[in-house]
Design an enzyme around this catalytic site. Structure first.
Site, PDB file in Angstrom:
ATOM      1  N   TYR A 118       0.784   7.523  -3.030  1.00  0.00           N
ATOM      2  CA  TYR A 118      -0.582   7.904  -3.400  1.00  0.00           C
ATOM      3  C   TYR A 118      -1.541   6.741  -3.195  1.00  0.00           C
ATOM      4  O   TYR A 118      -1.121   5.601  -2.987  1.00  0.00           O
ATOM      5  CB  TYR A 118      -0.629   8.405  -4.849  1.00  0.00           C
ATOM      6  N   LYS A 157       3.266   2.055  -2.949  1.00  0.00           N
ATOM      7  CA  LYS A 157       2.535   2.792  -3.993  1.00  0.00           C
ATOM      8  C   LYS A 157       3.101   4.205  -4.108  1.00  0.00           C
ATOM      9  O   LYS A 157       2.498   5.181  -3.657  1.00  0.00           O
ATOM     10  CB  LYS A 157       1.035   2.797  -3.673  1.00  0.00           C
ATOM     11  N   GLU A 196       2.894  -7.770 -13.376  1.00  0.00           N
ATOM     12  CA  GLU A 196       1.592  -7.090 -13.302  1.00  0.00           C
ATOM     13  C   GLU A 196       1.516  -6.102 -14.452  1.00  0.00           C
ATOM     14  O   GLU A 196       2.459  -5.961 -15.232  1.00  0.00           O
ATOM     15  CB  GLU A 196       1.420  -6.380 -11.957  1.00  0.00           C
ATOM     16  N   LEU A 249       2.460  -4.494  -6.985  1.00  0.00           N
ATOM     17  CA  LEU A 249       1.647  -3.734  -6.041  1.00  0.00           C
ATOM     18  C   LEU A 249       0.617  -4.680  -5.421  1.00  0.00           C
ATOM     19  O   LEU A 249       0.045  -5.524  -6.114  1.00  0.00           O
ATOM     20  CB  LEU A 249       0.926  -2.593  -6.767  1.00  0.00           C
TER      21      LEU A 249
HETATM   22  N1  PDD Z   1      -3.352   1.795 -10.169  1.00  0.00           N
HETATM   23  N2  PDD Z   1      -0.612  -2.451 -10.167  1.00  0.00           N
HETATM   24  C1  PDD Z   1      -0.234  -1.176 -10.382  1.00  0.00           C
HETATM   25  C2  PDD Z   1       1.162  -0.935 -10.875  1.00  0.00           C
HETATM   26  C3  PDD Z   1      -1.122  -0.112 -10.118  1.00  0.00           C
HETATM   27  O1  PDD Z   1      -0.735   1.158 -10.316  1.00  0.00           O
HETATM   28  C4  PDD Z   1      -2.425  -0.401  -9.657  1.00  0.00           C
HETATM   29  C5  PDD Z   1      -3.412   0.695  -9.351  1.00  0.00           C
HETATM   30  C6  PDD Z   1      -2.794  -1.752  -9.470  1.00  0.00           C
HETATM   31  C7  PDD Z   1      -4.146  -2.146  -8.940  1.00  0.00           C
HETATM   32  O2  PDD Z   1      -4.259  -1.760  -7.585  1.00  0.00           O
HETATM   33  P1  PDD Z   1      -5.675  -1.456  -6.917  1.00  0.00           P
HETATM   34  O3  PDD Z   1      -6.513  -2.677  -7.160  1.00  0.00           O
HETATM   35  O4  PDD Z   1      -5.379  -1.295  -5.482  1.00  0.00           O
HETATM   36  O5  PDD Z   1      -6.214  -0.250  -7.589  1.00  0.00           O
HETATM   37  C8  PDD Z   1      -1.850  -2.743  -9.715  1.00  0.00           C
HETATM   38  C9  PDD Z   1      -4.100   2.962  -9.806  1.00  0.00           C
HETATM   39  C10 PDD Z   1      -5.572   2.798  -9.976  1.00  0.00           C
HETATM   40  C11 PDD Z   1      -3.530   4.178 -10.535  1.00  0.00           C
HETATM   41  O6  PDD Z   1      -2.309   4.249 -10.602  1.00  0.00           O
HETATM   42  O7  PDD Z   1      -4.273   5.036 -10.979  1.00  0.00           O
END
Ligand code: PDD
Length: 285
Positions: free
Chosen positions: A33, A149, A182, A207
């Site tokens: 996703y 992801k 994270e 991620l």
């Molecule tokens: N989450 N780490 C994890 C485990 C995440 O699921 C996310 C993003 C991030 C930050 O990634 P980015 O800056 O590319 O959004 C880090 C999304 C927003 C979600 O699962 O809804």
């Protein structure tokens, strides 16, 4: 106005949209996703999310479901039909529908594509950032490929619920060596006692946050001292500042860690500045 979702080539009412019961995303979590923030009707940090989408698909050997141009059209149309100006756009691509059997189906079915849009009041995020949030720590218990992801988010769901149960907003995973990897849906950052901005380096255990990459860039341009590498929970407890980043949280200061106030319990200057710089940059991109 009712919400509208895109499912495999059609727009449908959100509350009626569905996928097949033998979709491999549903059966095996065999899906990836992306989440874009939307501000003033435009995708934020768009390129980084498109690039990570292609990478996630390639890592799982799922075919690109459509051309970049077509995808942009469908994403734009989803925004339009939902009259979405500010919020989140969610895209999920699974390996498709096939009789339940573990190996990849051969020949490969067409990937399933779902897109949804959700309105978010930007003022709510700003208010949260102005106050700062609490974070708890939990043992790292995810698989070894957190760089992809995928929708396999059960450990993340459990960690986020543990945070909620503790009255906190986010949970930081801590690996067996005591280093923070994270958050459950965000990347983790500190400004250490020497004033160095630190976030975990890119490996398979985190991620590759698109927000993380942009924040690193704007921080470097602003002359902030940076070090990509591991930090411990103790480093975080003694840090000058801490914050989290993600598409939905942008840059949000952390003011409490495992029940202990960080830096007097107030959002710090570096986090505040990076939030402004990030928002300006993401809107440009
Ligand atoms: N989450 N780490 C994890 C485990 C995440 O699921 C996310 C993003 C991030 C930050 O990634 P980015 O800056 O590319 O959004 C880090 C999304 C927003 C979600 O699962 O809804």
């Amino acid at each position: 106005m009712s919400r509208v979702a895109y499912v495999n080539g059609r727009f449908a009412r959100h509350d009626e949209a569905g996928v097949h019961i033998e979709d491999r995303g549903y059966q095996f979590g065999d899906a990836i996703y992306e989440v874009w923030a939307v501000a003033d009707g435009r995708l934020c940090d768009a390129e980084g999310h498109f690039a990570r989408l292609s990478r996630s698909l390639a890592e799982l050997r799922i075919a690109e479901p459509m051309s970049r141009k077509s995808l942009e059209i469908v994403l734009g149309e989803t925004l339009r039909r939902n009259r979405l100006a500010d919020g989140l756009l969610y895209l999920q691509v699974s390996r498709g529908v096939a009789r339940r059997d573990h190996p990849f189906p051969d020949p490969a079915p067409p990937p399933s594509v779902v897109i949804t849009a959700r309105r978010i009041d930007p003022a709510a995020g700003d208010a949260k950032a102005a106050k700062g949030v609490a974070v708890i720590t939990v043992p790292e218990n995810r698989w070894g490929r957190c760089d992809i992801k995928t929708v396999n988010l059960l450990p993340n769901v459990l960690a986020k619920q543990a945070a909620k149960d503790a009255g906190a907003y986010e949970a930081w995973f801590v690996d067996e060596l005591g280093f923070v990897t994270e958050g459950s849906s965000t990347n983790a950052w500190i400004v250490d006692r020497e004033g160095v901005l630190r976030t975990r380096d890119i490996q398979a255990n985190i991620l590759r946050g698109v927000t993380r990459a942009t924040v690193l860039r704007v921080a470097a341009e602003a002359g902030v001292k940076l070090a990509e590498g591991p930090f411990t929970v103790d480093d975080a407890k003694q840090a000058r500042e801490a914050f989290i980043t993600g598409a939905s949280t942008q840059v949000t200061p952390v003011v409490k860690l495992d029940g202990r106030l960080l830096a007097g319990g107030e959002p710090g200057p570096v986090a505040k500045r990076l939030r402004q710089l990030y928002i300006a940059e993401a809107r440009r991109g």
